[in-house]
Scaffold this active site. Sequence first.
Site, PDB file in Angstrom:
ATOM      1  N   ASP A   7       0.863  -1.179   0.000  1.00  0.00           N
ATOM      2  CA  ASP A   7       0.000   0.000   0.000  1.00  0.00           C
ATOM      3  C   ASP A   7       0.903   1.233   0.000  1.00  0.00           C
ATOM      4  O   ASP A   7       2.126   1.132   0.138  1.00  0.00           O
ATOM      5  CB  ASP A   7      -0.884  -0.045   1.257  1.00  0.00           C
ATOM      6  N   ASP A  15      -9.046   3.698  -1.840  1.00  0.00           N
ATOM      7  CA  ASP A  15      -9.898   4.044  -0.701  1.00  0.00           C
ATOM      8  C   ASP A  15     -11.247   4.586  -1.146  1.00  0.00           C
ATOM      9  O   ASP A  15     -11.498   5.800  -1.110  1.00  0.00           O
ATOM     10  CB  ASP A  15      -9.175   5.055   0.189  1.00  0.00           C
TER      11      ASP A  15
END
Length: 929
Positions: free
Chosen positions: A529, A604
């Site tokens: 990430d 996200d």
Amino acid sequence: MATFTERMGPVVLLWLAVCLSGTWAVDKGNFKTCDQSAFCKRQRAVKPGESPYRALLETMELTNTRLTLQLINDNNKVRLLLELYRLQGNITRVKINELKPLKPRYEVPDVLIREPPTEPLSLLSQDENGVVLSLGAESQRVIVSARPFRLDIVEGREVLMSLNSRGLLGFEHLRMRKDTQADPEADNKEGTDPANQAETTTEEEEKVEDGMWEETFKSHTDSKPNGPSAISLDFSLPGVEHVYGIPEHADTLKLKTTDSGDPYRLYNLDVFQYELYNPMALYGAVPVMLAHNVQRTTGIFWLNAAETWVDISSNTAGKTVFGKMLDYVQGSSETPQTDVRWISESGIIDVFLMLGPTPRDVFSQYASLTGTQAFPPLASLGYHQCRWNYNDQEDVRSVDAGFDEHDIPYDFIWLDIEHTDGKRYFTWDPHKFASPKEMLQGLLDKKRKMVAIVDPHIKVDTNYKIHNEIRSLGFYVKNKDGADYEGWCWPGSAGYPDFTRPDMRAWWASQFAYDQYEGATENLYTWNDMNEPSVFNGPEVTMHKDAMHGSWEHREVHNLYGLYVHMATAQGLLERSGGTERPFVLTRAVFAGSQRYGAVWTGDNAAEWDHLKISIPMCLSLGLVGMSFCGADVGGFFKSPSTELLVRWYQTGAYQPFFRAHAHLDTPRREPWLFGPENTALIREVVRQRYTLLPYWYQLFYHAYRTGEPVMRPLWVEYPQDPATFALDDEFLLGRDLLVHPITEEGARGVTAYLPGKDEAWFDIHTFQKHNGGQNLYIPVTMSSIPVFQRGGSIIPRKLRVRRSSTCMEHDPYTLYVALNNQRTAEGELYIDDGHTFNYEKKEFIHRRFSFIKNVLSSANLEPDAQFTTKSWVERIVILGASKPSMITLKSADGEENQLEFDFDASMSVLTIRKPGMNAGADWTVTLQ
């Protein structure tokens, strides 16, 4: 928490306050518009017109493999070098660089899988106006016009693509800063020799504009020691109204025109809860665009890793269908045309023109350049359960047990950043995860796996082995003054390894070895990430452009950073097994070539219906440019979904390639059984549907690995001459044979699905109802509905004995679903290997072709030289659109014949053949009489 937050510092505290507050929206002020990006503003200010560049035909050199030609800018006398290559597979490569740059300009390494093989170019004609070259096949030619410079690719009398036809070629040459030149007069004297034109300029061109030598955005100043270096080029696509690709953007599948707003931006960024339907940059940047019309599909691959903006304009944009009809009636219809302009901050122009002509050809062409989707372990195509964060080992054990208790299969459980010892990656929290091997063994006993996060920001802490080694080896990115670059991220102050260095990547890979990564076992995989890279206190939440990777500024390599992190991590998982086991690595940041290393997700997102909707075009766009293994956080990362939204998201995600539920730290728990027995049953059903179809998913990924064709694809890929499919992005195909129309509207009582192909038949996979193609079909829906159709003419293998994980189903039998077309034929495939090693490269697999023709269903070996055995057998055959036979006979490879039992449902024309029992890897025929 007090001591932890003190260590975190004010910047990260501020970031956390935003992340954990109820304000769930992107702050657009944190990210540049084109007007705020000096090079974009400068280049966009140049309007279409007569190009200042002309080709100097007397400098042309033609060898067997390439043409070179100098271009000159008549405004400032700076010369460029054009290189043109004809590549194998109907690709033309165009490179433009300064003839004699002040210093080398950056050329992107490591993305192409090899130096592309060339084919001969031949000169057809030449005069003072230009040259015509043959591209070999199909009477294709390249026409290079001299004044102004322009390049056209034509086939017969049709122009396929034009470069610089609008005169927007721009190339800001490297130069000395005026106030640092020791003797400007001497430079001007040199200008009389055209070979010494690196600093040759006119007064007009030398004028300094804001942002050329220094640029400030908010509180951040970019020092720009090399000055302006932007490049720009326009492409015209006659006959084209539909262009796609250039992910990652939260936008429609068909790209929009940008005349009235910002261009699409390609610059990998950590964008906090992104907005939908706009061209803002997101986590990934794949500079590949596809153009399509009923005659042809083409592609443009702009190989540049710097910040890039893409403008799109069209002469038919904004015209209504009525307006187009009026043009036609009045005889004033102009040929549709789409014009595209690429603008990059630095580097060179290196562009691959993929000339199709079919969608499959373009996929193959792009794959020949950058490689195909990594063939994933079979288990990674199952269901993944994730949240930020599972609290401790007991929490993991409890969630794992919950899936068994509620009879929901899953393959992977995930751990986010809180599993580490104080955000030190490659470590475990000594209190919450005190015995990781024991935890992993508990999962392995159930044939399940785990993914743990490893981010590329490294906590600056002299008690942290990883940090100390990177610092002592000099492997951190440097700031402009030569010290280690530091920024703020989850651990607080962090260093950023320089993944552009092969030695750094090799060291990083070595850290995944079982004797280095304490607690790791063979069923632990990795998630990268924050690898844009994310820098909480950096400009636009990323790294300063004047940070240094060796001798190159970060601005040159920015969009490559995530690819390199992904590459090094995948290499680490490969090496830890001695090269035998397939890695599984999920990445957030991607570039061209990232498909070679694993999976990607859309970042996200939020628990909103529009975010569910946008997951479809986002994954379709990534698939078109090679990234097949794509998914979105099921349920939405931010906010809390309603039960209806959550169920609909599971129903959608189960039919997207990467199937993972994920949620933010601040959201209530949402394991599938927490929303009442009715919703648990709905979620269980669709997860089980996913598992029954794993043989089909696996076969599709094998094809993606072999050919570059997307697993999840827009309808126009299979129906390229049907304009009704060209802008559809609320439904999609899985391979050729399954059409999925997810329900993405709140409170939906029905949906309208377009079934393509006027001669096709489509069968509802749940009810077996037959529908004709070439129609918009209204489908009443309930909460249990997920409209999925199997194409008539196809055979799809399924495994109906769903167990707790995919590995538990390895030896289970198959059911073949044979959907007959209107000619009463069908064909399909079955691919089987061990599911996790690279032994398929040594021909250890089974690849069968099924065909149904003239009432005979047969299985034949597609790869006679492949060797593999399976314990699985065929336990059932379901034929849709069948007639009732009087007798059914099975003939095995050894000639033995047996009669088979069957049932026939006359109301639905469904024939079910029970217990045929033949091995899934064997030759056989089943005859209906």
